[in-house]
Design a protein around this motif. Structure first.
Motif, short mmCIF file in Angstrom:
data_model
loop_
_atom_site.label_atom_id
_atom_site.label_comp_id
_atom_site.label_asym_id
_atom_site.label_seq_id
_atom_site.Cartn_x
_atom_site.Cartn_y
_atom_site.Cartn_z
N TRP A 1 -5.01 4.06 3.57
CA TRP A 1 -5.54 3.38 3.77
C TRP A 1 -4.19 2.14 4.61
N TRP A 2 -3.20 2.17 3.91
CA TRP A 2 -2.09 1.72 4.12
C TRP A 2 -1.91 2.04 6.40
N ALA B 1 0.22 -1.42 -0.12
CA ALA B 1 -0.19 0.26 -0.25
C ALA B 1 0.61 1.23 -0.17
N GLY C 1 4.68 -2.64 -4.59
CA GLY C 1 4.00 -1.23 -4.45
C GLY C 1 4.69 -0.65 -5.73
N GLN D 1 1.32 4.22 -2.81
CA GLN D 1 0.11 5.09 -2.76
C GLN D 1 0.86 5.88 -2.13
#
Lengths: 107, 462
Positions: free
Chosen positions: B125-126, B114, B252, B118
């Motif tokens: 939201w991580w 995440a 990621g 992100q």
């Protein structure tokens, strides 16, 4: 007086003395100690003592295959072990002398 | 050939002893149990066929007595009163510990993925997997506190034993060579994971010093953890989740393709695979050949139309000689705001000019849309002696309505180009501070000192 109590303090020296003569595996050391007159020494005490002396770097070990059962782990004195044996012998001699005199005097 | 099979009665005795020695470091317990086995086989031989549990106990004492004697002689810590009876509970704890490791591993991995994909987004939201991983790690730390470095209770688990056996067979079997090679890469991995952390710092900050400092710190920590966890198995509960997180970070970052540093500059894609980005203002597809790309090698990021009085225009649509609407290849940096994550600029190529700018919030995450006002004002040059009212336009044909200000550049030095160009002023990079106008260019001024009367939004010339 319980000899096993006395034995506790000197088992290290006894095991070192036995191994000084000749390398030996656990059960062999036990037999030699008993043969020498230490009848009360327990199996587990000898194995545990060998293990502790080995962990302390006073013994080396090597494995020899056995026809009769599991491989035998032989223990041998190394130089620190011999050094420890000499020191312990001095201590023991001095202690034994003192005790003998003490016991002799008070008798 | 030697007969290594222990007499069943002796084997039971050995199992009992092993149970009481299970808290010892695995290697130590293995060694001492080898000795116990030899001892038992010698005693069995001595008993010569009359091997019963009672005979064995008469000779050696109960397994508990034997083990206690062994522990005392070998200098192992004595059995705690709960050591024997609480054994089952102990196994439960160890299994919880393994479960905790698995959960922390999973949560850390998700956190890494995440965070890696992100980090330029407002979505955070991580944080949830991160909090979960930290919470589980805190519980793990409580469990691990006060345990021995070698974690003998873990090493005694059958799954650990099986893993060790598998490792041993891999090291000696057909795959010995590749396995040895992989093992030799361990130190390289310790460096690599520090690099990944450093890379993340670079992607987030875009500077040089932060990534270097963070990278060095991570390297020291990584090397320490790597070499230390070899001996202190409790650190495995820290190293494994961290490794999972770093792997997640790498995945990621690669999957999101975010290897631009700092305020991630997102050029809108200019390929046919993103036709939706090239819609005209009224929704018709925009011919990509009419998208303007660069000016003097610099990406053309916005167009600020002004009228002849130097007043900024709003909502201007531009068309070429064939009536095709003009757009821009590339807009401003969106400063880490995703297109769909608020705020964002959809279809920036087809918005009327000037297009809105997206600026990062000062001292806060996220960004905001700044409506399309120029970050500079212009002054229309007039010739000396000319009354502003009656001025003829400069050679560009600007109608003769006077600007309300006196130009800052010496008269005559202004070439007849269209007013309002801001040399080098790519607002996305210089932000509100276009460089001083170069000599010979029409004068432009930073907002603070400009006295142009216009600049009222809403005043539209077309």
């Amino acid at each position: 007086m319980d000899p096993s109590q006395l034995l506790k303090g000197v088992l290290d020296l006894a095991v070192l003395a036995v191994l000084r003569e000749e390398d030996g595996y656990g059960y062999d050391v036990l037999r030699r100690l008993r043969k020498a007159g230490l009848d009360d020494v327990g199996d587990a005490s000898v194995y545990g003592t060998l293990r502790r002396l080995y962990n302390a770097g006073l013994l080396t070990s090597y494995v020899v295959a056995s026809d009769e059962g599991p491989n035998r782990k032989y223990y041998a004195l190394n130089e620190p072990g011999r050094q420890r044996f000499r020191e312990s012998t001095d201590t023991w001699n001095s202690f034994a002398r003192t005790m003998s005199e003490l016991v002799g005097e008070t008798r | 050939m030697k007969d290594t099979a222990l007499h069943p009665v002796a084997a039971d005795y050995r199992v009992e002893v092993a149970r009481i020695l299970a808290d010892l470091p695995a290697v130590e317990a293995e060694e001492i149990l080898d000795d116990v086995e030899v001892n038992l086989s010698e005693v069995v031989a001595e008993l010569d066929g009359a091997v019963t549990s009672d005979a064995l106990r008469a000779r050696l004492g109960t397994p508990h007595e034997y083990a206690a004697e062994l522990r005392a002689a070998a200098g192992y810590p004595p059995l705690t009163p709960a050591g024997d009876g609480g054994r089952l509970r102990g196994v439960g704890k160890v299994e919880l510990l393994m479960l905790g490791l698995l959960v922390a591993l999973g949560a850390a991995f998700v956190t890494g993925v995440a965070l890696g994909s992100q980090q330029d987004s407002q979505e955070r939201w991580w944080i949830f997997p991160c909090v979960l991983a930290l919470a589980v790690e805190a519980v793990n730390a409580l469990w691990l506190r006060g345990r021995e470095r070698g974690l003998p209770e873990v090493a005694a688990l059958s799954v650990s034993r099986r893993a060790r056996a598998l490792g041993a067979s891999l090291r000696t079997g057909r795959f010995a060579e590749p396995v040895r090679f992989l093992t030799s890469l361990q130190s390289a991995w310790w460096v690599a994971r520090a690099l990944v952390v450093s890379l993340l710092a670079w992607v987030i900050t875009g500077g040089v010093w932060w990534p270097v400092a963070v990278g060095l710190l991570a390297l020291v920590a990584s090397l320490w953890l790597g070499s230390r966890s070899r001996h202190d198995r409790r650190l495995v509960w820290l190293a494994v989740p961290l490794n999972a997180m770093v792997v997640g970070l790498g995945i990621g970052m690669v999957s999101a393709g975010q290897f631009e540093p700092g305020e991630v500059v997102r050029m809108e894609p200019m390929g046919s695979n993103h036709p939706s980005y090239f819609n005209s203002w009224d929704g018709h597809p925009l011919d990509s050949s009419t998208l303007m790309g660069t000016l003097d090698g610099n990406p053309l990021q916005n167009i600020y139309p002004f009228d002849a009085q130097g007043r900024p225009l709003k909502d201007v649509l531009l068309f070429d000689q064939n009536g095709r609407q003009l757009g821009l290849y590339s807009g401003f940096s969106n400063y880490g705001c995703t297109r769909d994550g608020r705020p964002a600029v959809p279809n920036r190529e087809s918005l009327p000019f000037p297009q809105p700018r997206v600026e990062p919030n000062q001292g806060a995450p996220g960004c905001r849309i700044v409506e399309g006002t120029a970050p500079f004002t212009i002054a229309i040059p007039v010739r000396p002696g000319q009354a502003p009212q009656s001025s003829t336009p400069p050679s560009a044909g600007v109608p003769g309505n006077p600007p309300a200000t006196v130009p800052s550049t010496p008269p005559g030095s202004a070439p007849g180009s269209a007013p309002g160009t801001a040399p080098g002023a790519a607002p996305g990079t210089t932000r509100q501070q276009p460089p001083a106008a170069s000599a010979g260019a029409p004068s432009t001024r930073p907002e603070g000192e400009a006295q142009t009367p216009g600049n009222q939004p809403g005043e539209s010339g077309s």
